[in-house]
Design a protein around this motif. Structure first.
Motif, PDB file in Angstrom:
ATOM      1  N   MET A 152      -1.418   0.108  22.117  1.00 16.85           N
ATOM      2  CA  MET A 152      -0.781   0.333  20.838  1.00 16.85           C
ATOM      3  C   MET A 152      -0.285   1.781  20.806  1.00 16.85           C
ATOM      4  O   MET A 152      -1.005   2.704  21.188  1.00 16.85           O
ATOM      5  N   ALA A 153       0.922   1.997  20.352  1.00 16.46           N
ATOM      6  CA  ALA A 153       1.530   3.321  20.306  1.00 16.46           C
ATOM      7  C   ALA A 153       0.808   4.226  19.308  1.00 16.46           C
ATOM      8  O   ALA A 153       0.194   3.756  18.352  1.00 16.46           O
ATOM      9  N   PHE A 154       0.902   5.523  19.540  1.00 15.81           N
ATOM     10  CA  PHE A 154       0.218   6.506  18.716  1.00 15.81           C
ATOM     11  C   PHE A 154       0.598   6.374  17.244  1.00 15.81           C
ATOM     12  O   PHE A 154      -0.275   6.383  16.370  1.00 15.81           O
ATOM     13  N   ILE A 155       1.893   6.250  16.946  1.00 17.89           N
ATOM     14  CA  ILE A 155       2.342   6.155  15.550  1.00 17.89           C
ATOM     15  C   ILE A 155       1.714   4.933  14.884  1.00 17.89           C
ATOM     16  O   ILE A 155       1.246   5.004  13.742  1.00 17.89           O
ATOM     17  N   GLU A 156       1.675   3.827  15.603  1.00 14.84           N
ATOM     18  CA  GLU A 156       1.089   2.600  15.044  1.00 14.84           C
ATOM     19  C   GLU A 156      -0.403   2.788  14.778  1.00 14.84           C
ATOM     20  O   GLU A 156      -0.916   2.411  13.731  1.00 14.84           O
ATOM     21  N   ARG A 157      -1.120   3.383  15.750  1.00 14.04           N
ATOM     22  CA  ARG A 157      -2.559   3.634  15.560  1.00 14.04           C
ATOM     23  C   ARG A 157      -2.792   4.562  14.378  1.00 14.04           C
ATOM     24  O   ARG A 157      -3.691   4.341  13.567  1.00 14.04           O
ATOM     25  N   ALA A 158      -1.974   5.608  14.279  1.00 11.29           N
ATOM     26  CA  ALA A 158      -2.118   6.555  13.175  1.00 11.29           C
ATOM     27  C   ALA A 158      -1.814   5.886  11.839  1.00 11.29           C
ATOM     28  O   ALA A 158      -2.516   6.115  10.850  1.00 11.29           O
ATOM     29  N   ALA A 159      -0.779   5.067  11.796  1.00 13.19           N
ATOM     30  CA  ALA A 159      -0.429   4.362  10.557  1.00 13.19           C
ATOM     31  C   ALA A 159      -1.569   3.457  10.114  1.00 13.19           C
ATOM     32  O   ALA A 159      -1.931   3.423   8.935  1.00 13.19           O
ATOM     33  N   ARG A 160      -2.169   2.746  11.058  1.00 18.10           N
ATOM     34  CA  ARG A 160      -3.283   1.869  10.730  1.00 18.10           C
ATOM     35  C   ARG A 160      -4.504   2.660  10.269  1.00 18.10           C
ATOM     36  O   ARG A 160      -5.223   2.237   9.365  1.00 18.10           O
ATOM     37  N   ALA A 161      -4.727   3.822  10.879  1.00 26.00           N
ATOM     38  CA  ALA A 161      -5.842   4.668  10.456  1.00 26.00           C
ATOM     39  C   ALA A 161      -5.613   5.194   9.037  1.00 26.00           C
ATOM     40  O   ALA A 161      -6.544   5.215   8.224  1.00 26.00           O
ATOM     41  N   LEU A 162      -4.388   5.612   8.751  1.00 30.47           N
ATOM     42  CA  LEU A 162      -4.071   6.059   7.389  1.00 30.47           C
ATOM     43  C   LEU A 162      -4.268   4.922   6.394  1.00 30.47           C
ATOM     44  O   LEU A 162      -4.856   5.113   5.328  1.00 30.47           O
ATOM     45  N   ALA A 163      -3.786   3.755   6.743  1.00 32.32           N
ATOM     46  CA  ALA A 163      -3.925   2.602   5.852  1.00 32.32           C
ATOM     47  C   ALA A 163      -5.394   2.271   5.622  1.00 32.32           C
ATOM     48  O   ALA A 163      -5.803   2.001   4.497  1.00 32.32           O
ATOM     49  N   ALA A 164      -6.195   2.325   6.682  1.00 37.52           N
ATOM     50  CA  ALA A 164      -7.615   2.010   6.558  1.00 37.52           C
ATOM     51  C   ALA A 164      -8.333   3.011   5.665  1.00 37.52           C
ATOM     52  O   ALA A 164      -9.242   2.645   4.911  1.00 37.52           O
ATOM     53  N   SER A 165      -7.902   4.275   5.719  1.00 43.35           N
ATOM     54  CA  SER A 165      -8.586   5.281   4.913  1.00 43.35           C
ATOM     55  C   SER A 165      -8.079   5.330   3.475  1.00 43.35           C
ATOM     56  O   SER A 165      -8.782   5.815   2.594  1.00 43.35           O
ATOM     57  N   LEU A 166      -6.876   4.817   3.229  1.00 45.68           N
ATOM     58  CA  LEU A 166      -6.283   4.914   1.895  1.00 45.68           C
ATOM     59  C   LEU A 166      -6.168   3.578   1.156  1.00 45.68           C
ATOM     60  O   LEU A 166      -5.969   3.560  -0.053  1.00 45.68           O
ATOM     61  N   ASP A 167      -6.255   2.481   1.899  1.00 43.78           N
ATOM     62  CA  ASP A 167      -6.079   1.165   1.293  1.00 43.78           C
ATOM     63  C   ASP A 167      -7.212   0.283   1.791  1.00 43.78           C
ATOM     64  O   ASP A 167      -7.504   0.267   2.975  1.00 43.78           O
ATOM     65  N   ASN A 168      -7.828  -0.454   0.947  1.00 43.69           N
ATOM     66  CA  ASN A 168      -9.020  -1.213   1.309  1.00 43.69           C
ATOM     67  C   ASN A 168      -8.724  -2.615   1.837  1.00 43.69           C
ATOM     68  O   ASN A 168      -9.580  -3.469   1.807  1.00 43.69           O
ATOM     69  N   ARG A 169      -7.497  -2.824   2.317  1.00 37.25           N
ATOM     70  CA  ARG A 169      -7.135  -4.143   2.845  1.00 37.25           C
ATOM     71  C   ARG A 169      -6.868  -4.060   4.347  1.00 37.25           C
ATOM     72  O   ARG A 169      -6.615  -3.001   4.882  1.00 37.25           O
ATOM     73  N   GLU A 170      -6.931  -5.194   5.005  1.00 33.95           N
ATOM     74  CA  GLU A 170      -6.595  -5.262   6.414  1.00 33.95           C
ATOM     75  C   GLU A 170      -5.114  -4.968   6.599  1.00 33.95           C
ATOM     76  O   GLU A 170      -4.288  -5.292   5.740  1.00 33.95           O
ATOM     77  N   TRP A 171      -4.759  -4.375   7.728  1.00 31.54           N
ATOM     78  CA  TRP A 171      -3.362  -4.041   8.033  1.00 31.54           C
ATOM     79  C   TRP A 171      -2.450  -5.250   7.857  1.00 31.54           C
ATOM     80  O   TRP A 171      -1.389  -5.168   7.262  1.00 31.54           O
ATOM     81  N   GLU A 172      -2.884  -6.376   8.377  1.00 28.61           N
ATOM     82  CA  GLU A 172      -2.086  -7.592   8.314  1.00 28.61           C
ATOM     83  C   GLU A 172      -1.860  -8.058   6.870  1.00 28.61           C
ATOM     84  O   GLU A 172      -0.906  -8.783   6.587  1.00 28.61           O
ATOM     85  N   ALA A 173      -2.720  -7.643   5.955  1.00 26.27           N
ATOM     86  CA  ALA A 173      -2.582  -8.047   4.556  1.00 26.27           C
ATOM     87  C   ALA A 173      -1.578  -7.173   3.796  1.00 26.27           C
ATOM     88  O   ALA A 173      -1.170  -7.530   2.688  1.00 26.27           O
ATOM     89  N   LEU A 174      -1.176  -6.063   4.389  1.00 28.98           N
ATOM     90  CA  LEU A 174      -0.203  -5.183   3.747  1.00 28.98           C
ATOM     91  C   LEU A 174       1.199  -5.743   3.937  1.00 28.98           C
ATOM     92  O   LEU A 174       1.525  -6.243   5.012  1.00 28.98           O
ATOM     93  N   ASP A 175       2.036  -5.640   2.918  1.00 29.61           N
ATOM     94  CA  ASP A 175       3.404  -6.124   3.084  1.00 29.61           C
ATOM     95  C   ASP A 175       4.182  -5.174   3.992  1.00 29.61           C
ATOM     96  O   ASP A 175       3.759  -4.050   4.260  1.00 29.61           O
ATOM     97  N   ALA A 176       5.318  -5.628   4.476  1.00 29.91           N
ATOM     98  CA  ALA A 176       6.111  -4.871   5.444  1.00 29.91           C
ATOM     99  C   ALA A 176       6.531  -3.506   4.905  1.00 29.91           C
ATOM    100  O   ALA A 176       6.553  -2.515   5.640  1.00 29.91           O
ATOM    101  N   ALA A 177       6.864  -3.439   3.628  1.00 28.92           N
ATOM    102  CA  ALA A 177       7.290  -2.162   3.036  1.00 28.92           C
ATOM    103  C   ALA A 177       6.156  -1.143   3.057  1.00 28.92           C
ATOM    104  O   ALA A 177       6.375   0.035   3.369  1.00 28.92           O
ATOM    105  N   LEU A 178       4.935  -1.576   2.749  1.00 28.50           N
ATOM    106  CA  LEU A 178       3.795  -0.663   2.749  1.00 28.50           C
ATOM    107  C   LEU A 178       3.435  -0.253   4.177  1.00 28.50           C
ATOM    108  O   LEU A 178       3.129   0.915   4.441  1.00 28.50           O
ATOM    109  N   GLN A 179       3.505  -1.179   5.113  1.00 29.85           N
ATOM    110  CA  GLN A 179       3.270  -0.833   6.517  1.00 29.85           C
ATOM    111  C   GLN A 179       4.279   0.221   6.970  1.00 29.85           C
ATOM    112  O   GLN A 179       3.925   1.180   7.656  1.00 29.85           O
ATOM    113  N   ARG A 180       5.534   0.051   6.587  1.00 26.69           N
ATOM    114  CA  ARG A 180       6.592   0.999   6.942  1.00 26.69           C
ATOM    115  C   ARG A 180       6.288   2.385   6.360  1.00 26.69           C
ATOM    116  O   ARG A 180       6.457   3.400   7.019  1.00 26.69           O
ATOM    117  N   LYS A 181       5.792   2.435   5.114  1.00 32.37           N
ATOM    118  CA  LYS A 181       5.444   3.717   4.494  1.00 32.37           C
ATOM    119  C   LYS A 181       4.320   4.406   5.257  1.00 32.37           C
ATOM    120  O   LYS A 181       4.350   5.623   5.458  1.00 32.37           O
TER     121      LYS A 181
END
Length: 91
Positions: free
Chosen positions: A1-30
């Protein structure tokens, strides 16, 4: 997995209490955009990061293998990131 993707998932995990796959495309993009902004900021090291990286460079020898140079580069990155975290109270 690319660094940006890993970092995005880490940010999402620390800021949003849902699984990455549960986030809509717009939020994943943010989160990807936020991760990219963090990486762009890390592009220029501060004094603590440069000194941490310099510790490895001081020990690089001309007879090292390509793999050793790759490991040195990875260790420099890790030490620089660790120095930044420690500087900001996250040792």
């Amino acid at each position: 997995m690319a660094f940006i993707e890993r970092a995005a998932r880490a940010l999402a995990a620390s800021l949003d209490n849902r699984e990455w796959e549960a986030l809509d495309a717009a939020l994943q993009r943010k989160f990807r955009m936020a991760a990219r902004a963090v990486l762009e900021t890390l592009h220029e090291p501060d004094e603590f990061m440069m000194e941490a990286g310099a510790e490895i460079v001081r020990h690089v020898g001309p007879d090292e293998s390509d793999e050793a140079y790759r490991n040195d580069a990875a260790n420099i990155w890790r030490l620089m990131a660790s120095a930044t975290l420690a500087e900001n109270g996250h040792a």
